[in-house]
Design an enzyme around this catalytic site. Structure first.
Site: not given
Ligand code: WQD
Length: 339
Positions: A12, A32, A81-82, A152, A181, A234
């Site tokens: 990002i 880093n 962002f770090a 996290y 998001f 999402r």
């Molecule tokens: C998205 C959807 C999974 C992997 C991420 C980041 C987190 C935050 C928010 C910033 C879900 C599904 C996933 C796969 C799948 N970002 N999935 N197969 O969990 O919303 O969180 O965004 O703060 O740091 O981790 O994102 O992409 O892991 O999952 O079906 O191999 O995809 O169940 O519905 P998530 P994700």
């Protein structure tokens, strides 16, 4: 403005550097390199035509931050962002996550305030919202630390509390909390993009690796959720839109504390994202329905109206722009920056 991007060589951060440079601002990257590559600085110059200075060092170290200010300051603003950002990994390594994600903020604040920065923009997350009953999440959504499921998200919410208390005693300082998001996508050039180490936890980079042939098949984590097609929903936001949200926040910054959701407000399902990626690739991708992933919510998405009303910013790009840009990035960089 002259802006210090802590973690600025990351996914990002790099896209935000492009947006800031193209808006006529100056950037210095501090990173880093534990989750990116120094190649990013060269790629940024290729995209913008402007040489970009990358200071390789750790933002948790006051001496590193001080040296960055002495050598490359003064700065009007810091964008922070770090951080470590893998939800699953954070449950295995809580101390790493709290130490890194908080110590970096402390060091950047101590040194930045000593040098009189006017604005501190913090990379926060929509995962600080703890009550699904509040969907679609506005900035007033419940944020209850004990209800959050992973270190996290908790580290990000604790950062928000620290920043609010520091701003309270620094009335001239702007603190902007940007709650992302699901950032996905890549710059249209295919020169910068998301390059997670190892096997990706997140859906979009995983699908991209299957499409380019480095992973065998997509695992759909559950198709029995209470959603229109049974798969998780999402709020995916194109990283270029996200970057422009940072520029708008910096340019509109006033003394005080503000928070904004950066999302599209349009939830997309796992199956819809995969179908969009298959359209970009021009063929079906191998997939299998797997058990639900522990900790996953059925749906999370935001109401982005406040950023539109106060920053004049809203996401312009849709899921097809996101998937086609990732496909361009992945094809040009089949092994990421080490290609
Ligand atoms: C998205 C959807 C999974 C992997 C991420 C980041 C987190 C935050 C928010 C910033 C879900 C599904 C996933 C796969 C799948 N970002 N999935 N197969 O969990 O919303 O969180 O965004 O703060 O740091 O981790 O994102 O992409 O892991 O999952 O079906 O191999 O995809 O169940 O519905 P998530 P994700």
């Amino acid at each position: 403005m002259r802006v210090l991007l802590a973690g600025g060589a990351g996914y990002i951060g790099a896209h935000t550097a492009v947006a800031l440079l193209e808006a006529g601002h100056e950037v210095i990257l501090l990173d880093n390199l534990d989750n990116t590559s120094a190649v990013v600085a060269d790629r940024l110059e290729q995209i913008t035509g402007t040489p970009v200075t990358l200071v390789v060092g750790d933002a948790t170290d006051d001496a590193v931050v001080e040296r960055t200010f002495s050598a490359h300051g003064p700065f009007d603003a810091i964008v922070h962002f770090a951080a470590h950002k893998a939800v699953g990994e954070s449950t295995q390594k809580p101390l790493d996550y709290y130490a890194n994600n908080l110590d970096s903020t402390f060091a950047l604040l101590r040194v930045g305030l000593a040098h009189g920065i006017r604005s501190f923009v913090f990379s926060s997350t929509g995962t600080v919202y703890s009550n699904p009953a509040d969907l679609p999440f506005t900035e007033a959504g419940t944020r209850d630390l004990v209800e959050l499921s992973n270190p996290y998200s908790k580290s990000k919410l604790i950062n928000e509390v620290v920043l609010a208390d520091v701003q309270r005693v620094t009335p001239d300082l702007n603190v902007t909390l940007l709650r992302y998001f699901n950032p996905v996508g890549a710059h249209e050039s295919g020169l910068i993009g998301e390059d997670p180490r190892g096997i990706p936890n997140n859906l979009m980079p995983f699908v991209a690796r299957v499409a380019v042939g480095s992973l065998p098949e997509i695992n759909v984590f559950g198709d029995d959720y209470d959603t229109p097609d049974g798969t998780g929903l999402r709020d995916y936001i194109h990283v270029v839109d996200l970057a422009e949200g940072h520029v708008a926040a910096l340019e509109k910054a006033q003394p005080g504390l503000v928070s904004y959701n950066l999302g599209t407000g349009r939830p997309v399902s796992v199956r819809e994202l995969i179908a969009s990626f298959e359209k970009a690739v021009g063929r079906e991708l191998p997939k299998v329905v797997a058990p639900r992933r522990a900790g996953d919510l059925a749906a999370t998405y935001c109401d982005p109206a406040k950023a539109d009303a106060e920053l004049g910013w809203k996401a312009r790009l849709g899921i097809d722009d996101m998937t086609s840009s990732v496909w361009t990035w992945q094809q040009r960089n089949p092994r990421g920056y080490d290609s």
